[in-house]
Design an enzyme around this catalytic site. Structure first.
Site, PDB file in Angstrom:
ATOM      1  N   GLY A  37      -2.653   4.357  -3.865  1.00 18.44           N
ATOM      2  CA  GLY A  37      -2.678   3.133  -4.648  1.00 18.44           C
ATOM      3  C   GLY A  37      -1.782   3.098  -5.861  1.00 18.44           C
ATOM      4  N   PHE A  39       0.838  -1.200   0.000  1.00 20.16           N
ATOM      5  CA  PHE A  39       0.000   0.000   0.000  1.00 20.16           C
ATOM      6  C   PHE A  39       0.870   1.246   0.000  1.00 20.16           C
ATOM      7  CE2 PHE A  39       0.760  -0.839   4.482  1.00 20.16           C
ATOM      8  CZ  PHE A  39       0.935   0.422   5.061  1.00 20.16           C
ATOM      9  N   CYS A  40       0.282   2.307  -0.525  1.00 24.20           N
ATOM     10  CA  CYS A  40       0.900   3.632  -0.478  1.00 24.20           C
ATOM     11  C   CYS A  40      -0.187   4.601  -0.042  1.00 24.20           C
ATOM     12  CB  CYS A  40       1.486   4.010  -1.835  1.00 24.20           C
ATOM     13  SG  CYS A  40       0.261   4.087  -3.167  1.00 24.20           S
ATOM     14  N   GLY A  41      -0.075   5.873  -0.441  1.00 23.35           N
ATOM     15  CA  GLY A  41      -1.086   6.838  -0.032  1.00 23.35           C
ATOM     16  C   GLY A  41      -2.430   6.575  -0.670  1.00 23.35           C
ATOM     17  N   TYR A  56      -3.607   3.892   1.870  1.00 24.86           N
ATOM     18  CA  TYR A  56      -3.678   4.253   3.289  1.00 24.86           C
ATOM     19  C   TYR A  56      -4.720   5.333   3.532  1.00 24.86           C
ATOM     20  CZ  TYR A  56      -2.189   5.700   7.954  1.00 24.86           C
ATOM     21  OH  TYR A  56      -2.157   6.017   9.284  1.00 24.86           O
TER      22      TYR A  56
END
Length: 852
Positions: A523, A519-521, A548
């Site tokens: 996607g 995951f990142c901020g 996230y």
């Protein structure tokens, strides 16, 4: 031909007008129970809020204009009592004169609409409780506001109308509380979208209770000179709240009584059954609007659509079929809707995840975060889009969008595709008008199509926030591919941080025997990480849908209770009230808890424009400016990323800089930050591992020396507040303060003479504590507890329980216990026994140390 139309507004009035345009010689009569024939129903909340200042602008046509322009007779204040289909007659009654008569027809049109739900709650008919459905109710609410000057309003139900009323009453200066029985507001959208609405409502200081209902309304005693006494509202949870007025927005149901008594077929939903030509079970009677049921075009199951747009379309079709024979079928509605909720816009079309699940339809869903237009052009605003589709065929089932700008045109584009049974490919192929002020070359609708296509082709596999919440970390490894700085601001528990730009060189650190969730901020970087991992031999890899950002919105506290009855600690360490606890002595929401009563010292700050930047852009821009600034210099940053409000607070706490002001207006978040002195600001590293300084200064210690009820309350309020802010709190009880820790049912213990003497003098437990002032032999303490209960303030005993549940350490001083003759058996089981070393160890780990 003689056409008789029962009901005006969108359905009936439009049908009559269309009939006249098609048949100049027909006799047309509209029968309306109310006093108004054609008005802007959807504009009523905005008239109450003052957005629409002129009442006359709500009215489209009057009975006189209908007669003059269309030669249509309009009989207002006239109620249809019954229908006699075999005689083709309707029994009518003029409500003002009481006269009744039978009126004949060749074709009858039913447009009775829907009625607000008023459940049989005790006291629901008390003065000050309103519904909002027509002009009559609107006028009553408006008069009440003008005459009584209420200060607190409670809205039951958080659908579109409820939230619009919340905004408009808030605009008039009222404290607004929403009570909703479901776990979320706006039940037409799914939880992930509603979670963002919840956080926006919290930022606007709207109090709301979820998963709660109302069991009773009780009038309060009227005070001298008071226009309205208000009422106490008892909730299903046992809470009580006060209000000066209540708006019922629980829902509506079709008005089917007339049709049912006439023997017309009523559908399974309670709506009047009609065929594809909007004809009822009687060939000479048609029906339309909020009162009918019709198969949903996607599920083909009966449904009722409470929207003005479909009613107007039905009216045109209905009139065509009446005058020219049944030839134009109605194709149903996919329930495309939109609402303004303070600064944000929320829209939906087609089916939600809840409905698809209920109908047993297999689907995939994705969440994407984009900008309203090109990020490099000023004022780009954040937008969240949830898309639901069939993985095999690509057919689009539904979509939901939340944002600040451009939501309307995106939902309309997707709705048009759904109406034509369009697919993911249609999202990708959509041709849109592009220029930087209006969109991006890759529009948010295209992005949704690209992501959905990746899932259909197997290039990506998505997993959702609720599927990893509390997951077994022996089987699943969460990987945060954001930078170390971003992860330091907050991440998912158990995740390891492998930044995307380092991932290729650190594949050896990736577990090979677990399911991987990257995951990142939002996607995008996670998709890149997913592709790297899957092409490097890791097959069991998933991308967290929405990143996230979605996870954080979904897992945090959703409701916003008791905000009008609590104190807050401002950044200058003084205690202020967010709002007076008694709505009848307060003046309005005025200052938010983020606004101190006195203005902070004005220093011309450096300006940072981060509008349009997505996380982590705003924080990185702030850090860059902070690095250039001098100690004590101030930076004002404006951002549009909704997560910036929380991020900037966390970042300032972590780095030692000071957040002086934080406010949100129309989707813009403005933060004023003062740079710390160099020796007070721990550096922000990009290397692996925890950030230096974050382990310290996160503790708070309080020495509780007193056995006064008010001082005990103060210590528990501060402790619970600090714990809720993430601090590790230690309460050190010494001498007289030991009484707070005593069990209510004291065990029998052996004591010496002095121990017994102190036992007689000390309060036996928390219920025996007195006030430090005006105790009056215990009467003052009893009055204080009664006052706290009336205002919804938790008891000392409940605060103590909450502190224990929040992980607050309760330490009793061994030396004080020995001197005062207090035995371990007398104290709560959760209490630790310690000495001065225990206290000093806790105090050394924090920068808050209070003596109460």
């Amino acid at each position: 031909m003689k056409y008789l139309v029962i009901g005006g507004v969108a359905g009936g009035a439009t049908t009559a007008a269309r009939l006249r345009r098609l048949d100049e010689h027909a006799q047309i009569i509209i029968v309306e129970r109310g006093g108004y024939i054609s008005y802007a129903n959807c504009g009523l909340p905005y008239y109450i809020g003052g957005v629409i200042s002129q009442r006359d602008r709500l009215f489209v046509q009057s009975p006189e204009s209908f007669k003059e322009n269309l030669n249509i007779d309009v009989w207002i204040h006239t109620e249809a009592l019954s229908i006699q289909p075999e005689k083709k007659q309707v029994r009518l009654k003029h409500l003002e004169s009481g006269k009744t008569w039978d009126e004949s027809y060749d074709t009858l049109v039913l447009s009775p609409g829907a009625e607000p739900v008023r459940p049989p709650i005790p006291g629901i008919n008390n003065p000050g409780i309103f519904t909002l459905r027509a002009v009559k109710e609107t006028d009553a609410i408006f008069r009440f506001l003008e005459d009584n000057k209420p200060k607190r309003a409670v809205i039951l139900g958080a659908g579109f109308i409820g939230l619009e009323m919340a905004e408009n009453l808030h605009r008039r200066g009222l404290y607004v509380t929403i009570v909703e029985m479901a776990q979320q507001v706006m039940n037409v959208v799914d939880y992930e979208i509603a979670a963002q609405v919840h956080q926006h409502l919290r930022s606007k200081q709207v109090e709301f209770y979820l998963n709660d209902g109302v069991t009773a309304f009780t009038p309060l005693n009227k005070r001298p000179g008071e226009a309205s006494p208000g009422m106490e509202i008892t909730l299903s949870s046992g809470r009580t709240i006060t209000a000066d007025m209540v708006i019922l927005s629980i829902g509506v149901r079709p008005e089917n009584k007339l049709a049912k008594e006439a023997g017309l077929t009523i559908g399974s939903t309670g709506g009047i059954w009609v065929n594809e030509f909007l004809q009822t079970s009687d060939d000479h009677i048609y029906a339309l609007g909020d009162a009918i049921e019709f198969p949903n075009p996607i599920t083909n199951t009966p449904a009722i659509t409470y929207l003005a747009g479909p009613a107007n379309k039905q009216a045109r079709i209905c009139a065509d079929n009446i005058s020219q024979g049944n030839h134009k079928p109605y194709k149903g509605a996919i329930n495309t809707a939109i609402a303004k909720v303070f600064d944000i816009t929320v829209a939906s079309t087609g089916l939600s995840e809840k409905t698809l699940t209920k109908e047993g339809i297999r689907f995939e869903s994705i969440i994407t975060h984009s900008s309203s237009h090109a990020g490099y052009y000023p004022d780009a605003m954040a937008m969240t889009l949830k898309t639901l589709f069939d993985r095999e065929t690509g057919r689009i089932y539904g979509a939901q969008i939340l944002g600040y700008q451009g939501v309307d045109k995106r939902i309309d584009l997707i709705a048009a595709i759904i109406r034509r049974n369009g697919t993911v490919e249609d999202l990708i192929d959509l041709e849109h008008a592009y220029a930087p002020p209006y969109s991006s070359a890759k529009d948010p609708v295209h992005i949704a199509g690209y992501v959905a296509d990746n899932i259909m082709t197997g290039r990506s596999r998505h997993i959702h926030w609720h599927q990893i919440q509390g997951c077994d970390q022996n089987e699943i490894q969460l990987i945060d591919v954001r930078t170390a700085e971003e992860a330091g601001l907050g991440t998912i528990e158990g995740a390891i941080n492998l930044p995307i730009h380092e991932l290729r060189n650190r594949l050896g650190e990736v577990p090979k025997n677990k399911t991987l969730v990257v995951f990142c901020g939002v996607g995008q970087r996670a998709y890149m990480a997913e592709r790297i991992l899957r092409q490097s031999g890791f097959e069991d890899v998933y991308n967290l849908s929405g990143g996230y950002k979605t996870y954080e919105f979904a897992v945090q506290k959703q409701s916003n209770e008791d905000i009008f009855a609590r104190d807050i600690i401002w950044k200058d360490d003084h205690i202020y009230q967010a709002a007076p606890p008694d709505s009848r002595t307060s003046s309005g929401p005025g200052d938010s808890p983020m606004s101190p009563p006195t203005s902070l010292q004005e220093i011309t700050p450096l300006e940072v424009d981060a509008v349009g930047l997505q996380c982590p852009g705003p924080i990185l821009a702030l850090k860059k400016q902070i690095d250039k600034a001098q100690p004590g210099q101030r930076i004002r940053e404006v951002a549009s990323d909704p997560g910036f409000a929380k991020d900037v607070e966390a970042w300032c706490t972590m780095t030692g800089n000071t957040l002086l002001e934080l406010e949100e207006h129309r989707g813009r978040i403005t933060a004023l930050v003062e740079k710390a002195r160099a020796q007070d600001s721990p550096p922000l590293h990009s290397s692996r591992g925890p950030l230096p300084g974050t382990e310290l200064k996160n503790h708070a210690t309080l020495v509780v020396f007193s056995d006064d009820l008010d001082r005990a309350l103060a210590s528990l309020v501060i402790a619970n507040g600090a714990a809720s802010a993430g601090k590790q709190v230690t309460l050190f009880f010494t001498f007289w303060g030991l009484s707070i820790l005593k069990k209510t049912a004291r065990p029998r213990v052996r004591k010496d003479l002095l121990g017994k003497a102190f036992g007689w003098m000390l309060p036996g437990n928390t219920t025996k504590l007195g006030l430090s002032k005006i105790n009056m032999g215990g009467a003052g303490a009893a009055l204080m507890r009664r006052r706290m209960k009336a205002k919804g303030v938790q008891s000392l005993e409940q605060m103590l329980t909450d502190a224990i549940d929040s992980g607050v350490r309760l330490v009793a001083c061994q030396m004080s216990m020995d001197v005062m003759g207090v035995k371990r058996e007398e104290l709560l089981d959760e209490v630790e026994i310690g000495g001065v070393a225990s206290y000093l160890n806790a105090a050394s780990q924090g920068n808050i140390n209070l003596f109460v």
